[in-house]
Scaffold this active site. Structure first.
Site, PDB file in Angstrom:
ATOM      1  N   HIS A 107      21.088  76.056  17.969  1.00  0.00           N
ATOM      2  CA  HIS A 107      19.702  75.658  17.543  1.00  0.00           C
ATOM      3  C   HIS A 107      19.709  76.281  16.697  1.00  0.00           C
ATOM      4  CE1 HIS A 107      20.803  72.740  20.488  1.00  0.00           C
ATOM      5  NE2 HIS A 107      20.392  73.655  21.754  1.00  0.00           N
ATOM      6  N   ASP A 145      29.362  71.665  23.461  1.00  0.00           N
ATOM      7  CA  ASP A 145      28.337  71.205  23.631  1.00  0.00           C
ATOM      8  C   ASP A 145      27.876  70.691  24.174  1.00  0.00           C
ATOM      9  OD1 ASP A 145      26.140  74.198  25.283  1.00  0.00           O
ATOM     10  OD2 ASP A 145      24.930  72.824  23.943  1.00  0.00           O
ATOM     11  N   HIS A 147      25.103  69.756  24.263  1.00  0.00           N
ATOM     12  CA  HIS A 147      23.109  68.937  23.184  1.00  0.00           C
ATOM     13  C   HIS A 147      23.796  68.919  21.832  1.00  0.00           C
ATOM     14  CE1 HIS A 147      21.937  71.418  26.805  1.00  0.00           C
ATOM     15  NE2 HIS A 147      20.627  70.622  26.554  1.00  0.00           N
ATOM     16  N   ASP A 224      27.847  72.579  28.697  1.00  0.00           N
ATOM     17  CA  ASP A 224      26.790  71.968  30.443  1.00  0.00           C
ATOM     18  C   ASP A 224      26.989  70.842  29.449  1.00  0.00           C
ATOM     19  OD1 ASP A 224      26.168  72.184  26.981  1.00  0.00           O
ATOM     20  OD2 ASP A 224      24.180  72.820  27.251  1.00  0.00           O
TER      21      ASP A 224
HETATM   22 ZN    ZN Z   1      23.544  73.184  25.235  1.00  0.00          ZN
END
Ligand code: ZN
Length: 282
Positions: A107, A145, A147, A224
């Protein structure tokens, strides 16, 4: 088992109260060790490594503990933890291994929070981006992932050597990655999308890139997406095994870098499943 795990217990030393806490990685490492995986210990990255992706001022702020947001605290000595995690990705990239280190990285962009997002989502330095920059080879980054890796997209957008593919849950943090933009191929998927549909989407995404253009595949592996985790797409162990098979079928030099995944037992078992699928298909 050929794939080695890159791991140092030093990464357990911060953030016990945070969801991105040490237990997730410790438990995963215990599971993998019991299954016979061999571990190698990384050395910390230096500022020259970090400068391949991040601005000097941002690095200095992390070093001095001057950068903090609601997700991403300025822990004591976080610079040391973060550069050791980068070192994990660098070592994994050299030995075709899997870096099981924290903090995660995807991120965070050049100057911190990326693409207009207000937090760095538990990330300090972009581990996989730095490893890809240092390898300096034609690379496909596959971000599984749950996200969107807004930091990684920011770093490599319009980079002629790199393609980025992300399958992620939407709506969810960071809110970017709704569309495919140039060399960044994004699939925003609904909660608990399901393994079968996920794998079909992954096949579709991989069919969108010309594999002749790449020598390396770098996998941002977050777990996740596991059923019930923070960005659940309803995946379970057998789905990660299928993902591993697909990565092997690309027939490239591959390395893996941990991102999210907040239930340590699942992270350990899912890594084993991913690597089994990968190795049995090589
Ligand atoms: Zn994540």
């Amino acid at each position: 088992m050929k794939t080695k795990i890159v791991y140092s217990e030093k990464c357990l030393g911060y953030g016990t109260w945070h969801i991105e806490g040490p237990q997730r990685v410790k438990t995963a490492h215990d599971i993998l060790k019991a299954k016979g995986y061999e571990s190698l210990v990384p050395t910390p990255a230096n500022d020259n490594d970090l400068l391949t992706v991040h601005d000097a001022e941002y690095i200095w702020k992390v070093k001095k503990g001057l950068v903090e947001d609601t997700d991403t605290p300025a822990y004591d000595n976080i610079y040391e933890y973060a550069r050791l995690s980068v070192g994990g990705a660098l070592l994994a990239s050299k030995i075709n291994g899997l870096s099981l280190m924290r903090p995660p990285g995807h991120h965070v962009g050049r100057n911190g929070a990326a693409l207009g997002v207000y937090t760095r989502g538990f990330c300090y330095f972009n581990n996989i981006a730095i490893a890809v920059k240092e390898l300096n080879k034609r690379t496909l980054i596959l971000d599984i992932d749950g996200h969107h890796g807004n930091g990684t997209q920011e770093v490599f957008q319009n980079d002629e050597k790199v393609f980025y593919i992300s399958l992620h849950q939407s709506p969810n943090y960071p809110g970017t990655g709704a569309f495919t933009e140039g060399n960044c191929i994004n699939f925003a998927l609904p909660t608990n999308y399901g393994g079968q549909q996920y794998l079909e989407t992954l096949d579709k995404a991989l069919s969108m890139v010309n594999l002749d253009r790449f020598d390396v595949v770098a996998v941002s592996c977050g777990f996740d997406t596991h059923l019930g985790d923070l960005a659940s797409l309803g995946l379970t162990g057998k789905d990660y095994r299928e993902i591993g098979k697909r990565v092997a079928r690309l027939k490239k030099s591959v390395f893996f870098v941990l991102e999210g995944g907040y239930v340590g037992e699942n992270v350990g078992l899912d890594i084993d499943a991913l690597l089994r699928g990968y190795e049995e298909t090589l």
